[in-house]
Write a protein that holds these residues in place. Structure first.
Motif, PDB file in Angstrom:
ATOM      1  N   GLU A 112      12.510  21.282 -15.077  1.00 11.90           N
ATOM      2  CA  GLU A 112      13.645  22.131 -15.102  1.00 11.90           C
ATOM      3  C   GLU A 112      14.455  22.361 -13.859  1.00 11.90           C
ATOM      4  OE1 GLU A 112      12.134  26.129 -16.209  1.00 11.90           O
ATOM      5  OE2 GLU A 112      11.500  25.394 -18.064  1.00 11.90           O
ATOM      6  N   PRO A 113      15.217  21.343 -13.445  1.00 12.39           N
ATOM      7  CA  PRO A 113      16.057  21.114 -12.273  1.00 12.39           C
ATOM      8  C   PRO A 113      17.127  22.292 -12.302  1.00 12.39           C
ATOM      9  CG  PRO A 113      16.738  19.336 -13.732  1.00 12.39           C
ATOM     10  CD  PRO A 113      15.389  19.947 -14.246  1.00 12.39           C
ATOM     11  N   PHE A 114      17.421  22.685 -11.336  1.00 17.37           N
ATOM     12  CA  PHE A 114      18.531  23.726 -11.299  1.00 17.37           C
ATOM     13  C   PHE A 114      19.645  22.937 -10.141  1.00 17.37           C
ATOM     14  CE2 PHE A 114      20.794  27.167  -8.994  1.00 17.37           C
ATOM     15  CZ  PHE A 114      21.449  27.676 -10.187  1.00 17.37           C
ATOM     16  N   GLY A 115      19.431  23.524  -8.809  1.00 15.77           N
ATOM     17  CA  GLY A 115      20.405  22.936  -7.799  1.00 15.77           C
ATOM     18  C   GLY A 115      20.399  21.596  -7.396  1.00 15.77           C
ATOM     19  N   VAL A 116      21.702  21.052  -7.350  1.00 17.06           N
ATOM     20  CA  VAL A 116      21.692  19.644  -6.916  1.00 17.06           C
ATOM     21  C   VAL A 116      22.680  19.389  -5.968  1.00 17.06           C
ATOM     22  CG1 VAL A 116      23.719  19.065  -8.590  1.00 17.06           C
ATOM     23  CG2 VAL A 116      22.271  17.162  -7.702  1.00 17.06           C
ATOM     24  N   ARG A 117      22.345  18.519  -4.831  1.00 18.15           N
ATOM     25  CA  ARG A 117      22.974  18.377  -3.581  1.00 18.15           C
ATOM     26  C   ARG A 117      23.064  16.888  -3.172  1.00 18.15           C
ATOM     27  NH1 ARG A 117      26.901  22.359  -3.770  1.00 18.15           N
ATOM     28  NH2 ARG A 117      25.989  24.454  -3.847  1.00 18.15           N
ATOM     29  N   ILE A 118      23.916  16.295  -2.325  1.00 22.04           N
ATOM     30  CA  ILE A 118      23.972  14.856  -2.254  1.00 22.04           C
ATOM     31  C   ILE A 118      23.938  14.952  -0.718  1.00 22.04           C
ATOM     32  CG2 ILE A 118      25.228  12.742  -2.256  1.00 22.04           C
ATOM     33  CD1 ILE A 118      26.470  13.754  -4.923  1.00 22.04           C
ATOM     34  N   ALA A 119      22.921  14.223  -0.104  1.00 23.65           N
ATOM     35  CA  ALA A 119      22.774  14.012   1.302  1.00 23.65           C
ATOM     36  C   ALA A 119      23.828  12.973   1.808  1.00 23.65           C
ATOM     37  CB  ALA A 119      21.431  13.709   1.690  1.00 23.65           C
ATOM     38  N   ARG A 120      23.942  13.008   2.989  1.00 21.48           N
ATOM     39  CA  ARG A 120      24.813  12.031   3.642  1.00 21.48           C
ATOM     40  C   ARG A 120      24.472  10.460   3.536  1.00 21.48           C
ATOM     41  NH1 ARG A 120      26.446  14.328   9.767  1.00 21.48           N
ATOM     42  NH2 ARG A 120      27.279  16.206   9.106  1.00 21.48           N
ATOM     43  N   ASP A 121      23.174  10.109   3.389  1.00 18.84           N
ATOM     44  CA  ASP A 121      22.501   8.983   3.086  1.00 18.84           C
ATOM     45  C   ASP A 121      22.930   8.609   1.455  1.00 18.84           C
ATOM     46  OD1 ASP A 121      20.717  10.306   1.603  1.00 18.84           O
ATOM     47  OD2 ASP A 121      19.131   9.577   2.929  1.00 18.84           O
ATOM     48  N   GLY A 122      23.449   9.332   0.797  1.00 20.98           N
ATOM     49  CA  GLY A 122      23.612   9.223  -0.559  1.00 20.98           C
ATOM     50  C   GLY A 122      22.442   9.394  -1.679  1.00 20.98           C
ATOM     51  N   SER A 123      21.189  10.091  -1.110  1.00 20.21           N
ATOM     52  CA  SER A 123      20.146  10.396  -1.981  1.00 20.21           C
ATOM     53  C   SER A 123      20.637  11.765  -2.674  1.00 20.21           C
ATOM     54  CB  SER A 123      18.994  10.478  -1.018  1.00 20.21           C
ATOM     55  OG  SER A 123      19.243  11.328   0.231  1.00 20.21           O
ATOM     56  N   ILE A 124      19.944  12.078  -3.760  1.00 24.27           N
ATOM     57  CA  ILE A 124      20.166  13.021  -4.540  1.00 24.27           C
ATOM     58  C   ILE A 124      19.025  14.025  -4.350  1.00 24.27           C
ATOM     59  CG2 ILE A 124      20.752  13.886  -6.871  1.00 24.27           C
ATOM     60  CD1 ILE A 124      22.758  11.744  -5.511  1.00 24.27           C
ATOM     61  N   TRP A 125      19.355  15.310  -3.996  1.00 23.99           N
ATOM     62  CA  TRP A 125      18.205  16.303  -3.970  1.00 23.99           C
ATOM     63  C   TRP A 125      18.634  17.427  -5.043  1.00 23.99           C
ATOM     64  CZ3 TRP A 125      14.383  16.763  -0.032  1.00 23.99           C
ATOM     65  CH2 TRP A 125      14.346  15.812   0.818  1.00 23.99           C
ATOM     66  N   PHE A 126      17.415  17.922  -5.159  1.00 27.67           N
ATOM     67  CA  PHE A 126      17.520  18.795  -6.505  1.00 27.67           C
ATOM     68  C   PHE A 126      16.445  20.015  -6.173  1.00 27.67           C
ATOM     69  CE2 PHE A 126      15.522  15.275  -7.699  1.00 27.67           C
ATOM     70  CZ  PHE A 126      14.156  15.822  -8.631  1.00 27.67           C
ATOM     71  N   THR A 127      16.548  21.060  -6.833  1.00 20.84           N
ATOM     72  CA  THR A 127      15.345  22.166  -6.707  1.00 20.84           C
ATOM     73  C   THR A 127      14.959  22.168  -8.324  1.00 20.84           C
ATOM     74  OG1 THR A 127      17.062  23.847  -7.133  1.00 20.84           O
ATOM     75  CG2 THR A 127      16.413  23.342  -4.852  1.00 20.84           C
ATOM     76  N   CYS A 128      13.926  22.383  -8.435  1.00 17.81           N
ATOM     77  CA  CYS A 128      12.915  22.673  -9.771  1.00 17.81           C
ATOM     78  C   CYS A 128      12.557  24.127  -9.861  1.00 17.81           C
ATOM     79  CB  CYS A 128      11.958  21.662 -10.059  1.00 17.81           C
ATOM     80  SG  CYS A 128      12.576  20.029  -9.972  1.00 17.81           S
ATOM     81  N   TRP A 129      12.602  24.544 -11.095  1.00 18.92           N
ATOM     82  CA  TRP A 129      12.371  25.851 -11.349  1.00 18.92           C
ATOM     83  C   TRP A 129      10.793  25.869 -12.178  1.00 18.92           C
ATOM     84  CZ3 TRP A 129      17.326  29.396 -12.262  1.00 18.92           C
ATOM     85  CH2 TRP A 129      17.952  29.548 -11.081  1.00 18.92           C
ATOM     86  N   GLY A 130      10.814  24.923 -13.349  1.00  7.37           N
ATOM     87  CA  GLY A 130       9.752  24.914 -14.066  1.00  7.37           C
ATOM     88  C   GLY A 130       8.661  24.470 -13.410  1.00  7.37           C
ATOM     89  N   ASP A 131       8.660  23.308 -12.287  1.00 10.46           N
ATOM     90  CA  ASP A 131       7.599  22.951 -11.337  1.00 10.46           C
ATOM     91  C   ASP A 131       8.428  23.220 -10.072  1.00 10.46           C
ATOM     92  OD1 ASP A 131       5.898  21.597  -9.926  1.00 10.46           O
ATOM     93  OD2 ASP A 131       6.918  19.557  -9.994  1.00 10.46           O
TER      94      ASP A 131
END
Length: 431
Positions: free
Chosen positions: A140-159
């Motif tokens: 259950e991903p919720f938030g998504v942000r992109i770091a300077r190196d292009g990697s995709i970060w996200f938060t999860c609520w189910g896990d």
């Protein structure tokens, strides 16, 4: 004239001419679009000026359904793009723009990240299912942000966890503190210049809720958490960003703007109007914060130098429910209007004060004989710099900030509506 008397007269003059607020007034152009029955949640703006919104119409007709809307502010046209039917149920949450104008979206029903491509042409969707393991299912991903190196970060609520996906290598990583997130769920993410990841944690109703703020060092996986009761009234920290080394985030249930200083590990509270329920925020190039207040359908700003709020209402002041917010590329601010089931909209504000003039050390600026409207300018005269106002007619001179050692030459320039807002400048002009 002695300095004490001058200071008193300057304060009195400022109140009479400019009004009691020293903070800069938020003025500009407001426009809103009705997108019903498309009910948006979050918003991003691509470099061509178009706004893109995620569809989240819980309790509405046809939900769940993976739809993205594109709004062209020039023509007013609205276009809908849906995910392939083979994907099944889709529930989009947040959206983020990458540097190449592709968009990344979280899908909490399909447990995947989604990339939207072809934003300047034929629009398409690419799915990236969140693997289990290392993530629990459902993630259950919720938030998504992109770091300077292009990697995709996200938060999860189910896990309850943080995740990182590297598109260049196709690798996934899961991050969680020892013992997990007990009594809280990670929400939104911000990045420090050194790559440190900061994130908010909202409460989970329980006997021991643990909302707060967290920090992750990706290279080591080390977590530091400030949870429980790090500040008075903590409930649900939500949107977060970093400005000039300081962490700013909104506690939407408590109607608080919070500042955290990493150097001292101290929290500062800035109360907003009760039940404003502000969720997300952005910072403009001047460092001013812009916030969506879902509860009272207003857009708030916060001056991080003057510590002052301003706000303006939206067209339907009772039911707009602004949620996601994003900066455009021309000084404009956009937000999604979530309303209620089968109702929605989008808003844009173009601040009148967009440009700035900064006079650095040993530089000079001569406005002699100029007929200038400087209402859109914020002018900083740094130590060693000189501003010569010359002999022109200067209308709506705007905002002047004089640093110690800066030089302002008034000359014989005529000004209209000279609401400077900075007393040291007025003192210098009187001396």
């Amino acid at each position: 004239m002695n300095r004490a008397k001058g200071l008193f007269l300057c304060i009195l003059w400022s109140w009479l001419v400019c009004g009691p607020a020293v903070a800069w007034e938020t003025t500009g152009s407001l426009r809103e679009w009705d997108t019903s029955p498309f009910r948006p949640y979050d918003i991003a703006v691509t470099s061509d000026g178009k706004a893109w919104m995620t569809y989240r119409n819980v309790s509405g007709a046809g939900w769940p359904e993976g739809i993205i809307m594109r709004l062209d502010p020039t023509s007013g046209s609205q276009a809908l793009f849906g995910t392939p039917p083979a994907w099944g149920d889709v529930g989009f949450q947040t959206i983020e723009r990458a540097s190449d104008d592709t968009l990344w979206v979280t899908d909490d029903i399909g447990d995947r990240l989604v990339r939207v491509v072809g934003t300047s042409g034929a629009v398409g969707f690419q799915e990236f299912p969140i693997p289990s393991p290392p993530f629990g299912s459902p993630a259950e991903p919720f938030g998504v942000r992109i770091a300077r190196d292009g990697s995709i970060w996200f938060t999860c609520w189910g896990d309850p966890s943080l995740g990182r996906y590297v598109p260049a290598t196709g690798t996934w990583q899961r991050f969680a503190p020892p013992g997990g997130f007990n009594g809280g769920l990670p929400v939104d993410i911000a990045f420090a210049e050194n790559g440190t990841v900061w994130f908010t944690i909202k409460e989970v109703p329980s006997a021991d809720p643990q909302p707060g703020l967290g920090r992750l060092i990706p290279g080591t996986g080390a977590f530091t958490l400030w949870t429980g009761d790090p500040y008075i009234g903590i409930r649900n920290p939500f949107g977060i960003l970093m400005v000039d080394g300081l962490i700013w985030f909104l506690d939407h249930t408590a109607s608080l703007l919070i500042r955290f200083d990493p150097a001292t590990s101290t929290f500062s509270r800035f109360p907003m109007q009760l039940n404003s329920d502000a969720h997300f925020l952005v910072a403009d190039p001047d460092g001013k914060l812009w916030m969506t207040a879902f509860g009272n359908s207003r857009i708030y700003t916060f001056d991080t130098d003057m510590y002052s709020f301003e706000s303006f209402g939206l067209l339907d002041v009772t039911n707009v429910g602004p949620m996601g917010i994003a900066l455009g590329f021309n000084g404009d601010v956009w937000w999604a209007e979530s309303y209620s089931a089968d109702l929605g909209g989008a808003g844009r504000f173009i601040p009148k004060q967009v440009f700035g003039l900064f006079l650095g050390r040993s530089s000079s600026c001569d406005l002699s004989r100029a007929i200038s409207d400087l209402q859109c300018l914020g002018i900083t005269i740094q130590d060693g710099a000189t501003l010569d106002m010359g002999s022109g007619v200067i209308e709506n001179i705007g905002r002047l900030k004089m640093e110690e050692g800066g030089i302002l030459i008034r000359g014989s320039a005529m000004t209209t509506n000279p609401c400077f807002g900075f007393i040291p400048v007025i003192l210098m002009m009187m001396e």
